[in-house]
Design a protein around this motif. Structure first.
Motif, PDB file in Angstrom:
ATOM      1  N   MET A  35       0.810  -1.192   0.000  1.00 25.14           N
ATOM      2  CA  MET A  35       0.000   0.000   0.000  1.00 25.14           C
ATOM      3  C   MET A  35       0.858   1.263   0.000  1.00 25.14           C
ATOM      4  SD  MET A  35      -3.459  -0.784   2.243  1.00 25.14           S
ATOM      5  CE  MET A  35      -2.947   0.361   3.477  1.00 25.14           C
ATOM      6  N   ALA A  36       1.960   1.216  -0.691  1.00 23.56           N
ATOM      7  CA  ALA A  36       2.840   2.381  -0.740  1.00 23.56           C
ATOM      8  C   ALA A  36       2.133   3.586  -1.356  1.00 23.56           C
ATOM      9  CB  ALA A  36       4.096   2.049  -1.530  1.00 23.56           C
ATOM     10  N   PHE A  37       1.252   3.344  -2.317  1.00 19.82           N
ATOM     11  CA  PHE A  37       0.528   4.445  -2.958  1.00 19.82           C
ATOM     12  C   PHE A  37      -0.363   5.189  -1.968  1.00 19.82           C
ATOM     13  CE2 PHE A  37      -2.793   1.364  -2.854  1.00 19.82           C
ATOM     14  CZ  PHE A  37      -3.979   2.084  -2.872  1.00 19.82           C
ATOM     15  N   PHE A  38      -0.753   4.533  -0.900  1.00 28.06           N
ATOM     16  CA  PHE A  38      -1.663   5.115   0.084  1.00 28.06           C
ATOM     17  C   PHE A  38      -1.115   6.428   0.641  1.00 28.06           C
ATOM     18  CE2 PHE A  38      -3.587   5.473   4.308  1.00 28.06           C
ATOM     19  CZ  PHE A  38      -4.922   5.307   3.999  1.00 28.06           C
ATOM     20  N   ASN A  39       0.172   6.455   0.956  1.00 27.99           N
ATOM     21  CA  ASN A  39       0.792   7.670   1.495  1.00 27.99           C
ATOM     22  C   ASN A  39       0.861   8.794   0.465  1.00 27.99           C
ATOM     23  OD1 ASN A  39       1.138   6.490   3.996  1.00 27.99           O
ATOM     24  ND2 ASN A  39       3.153   5.685   3.449  1.00 27.99           N
ATOM     25  N   GLU A  40       0.827   8.442  -0.818  1.00 32.40           N
ATOM     26  CA  GLU A  40       0.830   9.454  -1.864  1.00 32.40           C
ATOM     27  C   GLU A  40      -0.531  10.129  -2.007  1.00 32.40           C
ATOM     28  OE1 GLU A  40       2.141   7.642  -5.480  1.00 32.40           O
ATOM     29  OE2 GLU A  40       3.884   6.740  -4.528  1.00 32.40           O
ATOM     30  N   LEU A  41      -1.578   9.503  -1.475  1.00 33.86           N
ATOM     31  CA  LEU A  41      -2.932  10.011  -1.635  1.00 33.86           C
ATOM     32  C   LEU A  41      -3.463  10.801  -0.445  1.00 33.86           C
ATOM     33  CD1 LEU A  41      -4.697   6.911  -3.227  1.00 33.86           C
ATOM     34  CD2 LEU A  41      -3.727   8.888  -4.398  1.00 33.86           C
ATOM     35  N   GLU A  97      -2.841  -4.499  -1.874  1.00 37.99           N
ATOM     36  CA  GLU A  97      -1.713  -4.009  -2.667  1.00 37.99           C
ATOM     37  C   GLU A  97      -1.957  -2.632  -3.282  1.00 37.99           C
ATOM     38  OE1 GLU A  97       0.650  -5.319  -6.684  1.00 37.99           O
ATOM     39  OE2 GLU A  97      -0.248  -6.869  -5.443  1.00 37.99           O
ATOM     40  N   ASN A  98      -3.032  -2.467  -4.029  1.00 39.10           N
ATOM     41  CA  ASN A  98      -3.314  -1.166  -4.647  1.00 39.10           C
ATOM     42  C   ASN A  98      -4.788  -0.784  -4.498  1.00 39.10           C
ATOM     43  OD1 ASN A  98      -4.441  -2.951  -6.405  1.00 39.10           O
ATOM     44  ND2 ASN A  98      -3.435  -2.177  -8.227  1.00 39.10           N
ATOM     45  N   THR A  99      -5.391  -1.207  -3.409  1.00 40.69           N
ATOM     46  CA  THR A  99      -6.807  -0.947  -3.165  1.00 40.69           C
ATOM     47  C   THR A  99      -7.031  -0.567  -1.713  1.00 40.69           C
ATOM     48  OG1 THR A  99      -7.390  -2.631  -4.795  1.00 40.69           O
ATOM     49  CG2 THR A  99      -9.118  -1.950  -3.271  1.00 40.69           C
ATOM     50  N   SER A 151      -4.160  14.409  -6.646  1.00 36.28           N
ATOM     51  CA  SER A 151      -3.647  13.068  -6.388  1.00 36.28           C
ATOM     52  C   SER A 151      -4.417  11.955  -7.099  1.00 36.28           C
ATOM     53  CB  SER A 151      -3.661  12.791  -4.879  1.00 36.28           C
ATOM     54  OG  SER A 151      -4.965  12.902  -4.355  1.00 36.28           O
ATOM     55  N   ASP A 176      -6.448  10.257 -10.515  1.00 33.31           N
ATOM     56  CA  ASP A 176      -6.516  10.252 -11.971  1.00 33.31           C
ATOM     57  C   ASP A 176      -7.940  10.167 -12.507  1.00 33.31           C
ATOM     58  OD1 ASP A 176      -3.692  10.242 -12.583  1.00 33.31           O
ATOM     59  OD2 ASP A 176      -3.667   8.223 -11.767  1.00 33.31           O
TER      60      ASP A 176
END
Length: 132
Positions: free
Chosen positions: A1-7, A19-21, A39, A41
């Motif tokens: 969930m690395a993308f989580f911190n980007e959001l 993973e990506n949800t 943040s 798309d």
């Protein structure tokens, strides 16, 4: 969930994360307010709005059938449906959440909204004020 911190701006905990949800069972406005600017798309949503009073259409034999949702409404639910208040929280105004949607969308991306014709003018007016 690395993308989580980007959001997200704050330390928020989703109800489900993989993973990506991420999924939240929470007030959407509160979750939106924790998201970072530019943040996202794509947004596809069927927002809460006042429903139409009748629904249905005429068939070849001229008989009118109500929409599946309204044809099952009885008592207070039927009264509420005719007044556009069948669902909880369907009185939220577009002007309350469209600015947040605009803020989190990346430039040049899209937002798709499902809407009925009764509420199209209010959506259009609010969207223009936000700069969509």
């Amino acid at each position: 969930m690395a993308f989580f911190n980007e959001l997200f701006n704050e330390n928020v905990a989703p109800d489900y994360g993989a993973e990506n949800t991420v999924l939240f069972n929470a007030d959407c406005m509160k979750v939106l307010q924790t998201m970072k600017d530019n943040s996202i798309d794509l947004i596809v949503t069927d927002p809460p709005y006042r429903i139409t009073g009748g629904g249905g259409e005429l068939t070849k034999n001229g008989k009118k059938y109500g929409s599946a949702l309204l044809s099952h409404a009885v008592g207070d639910n039927l009264k509420n449906a005719k007044n556009g208040k069948l669902f909880d929280y369907n009185d939220i105004k577009f002007s309350e959440w469209l600015p947040e949607i605009y803020r989190i969308l990346k430039e040049g991306t899209h937002c798709y909204l499902f809407i009925n014709t009764k509420n199209l003018f209010d959506l259009w007016e609010s969207a223009e004020k936000v700069r969509f």
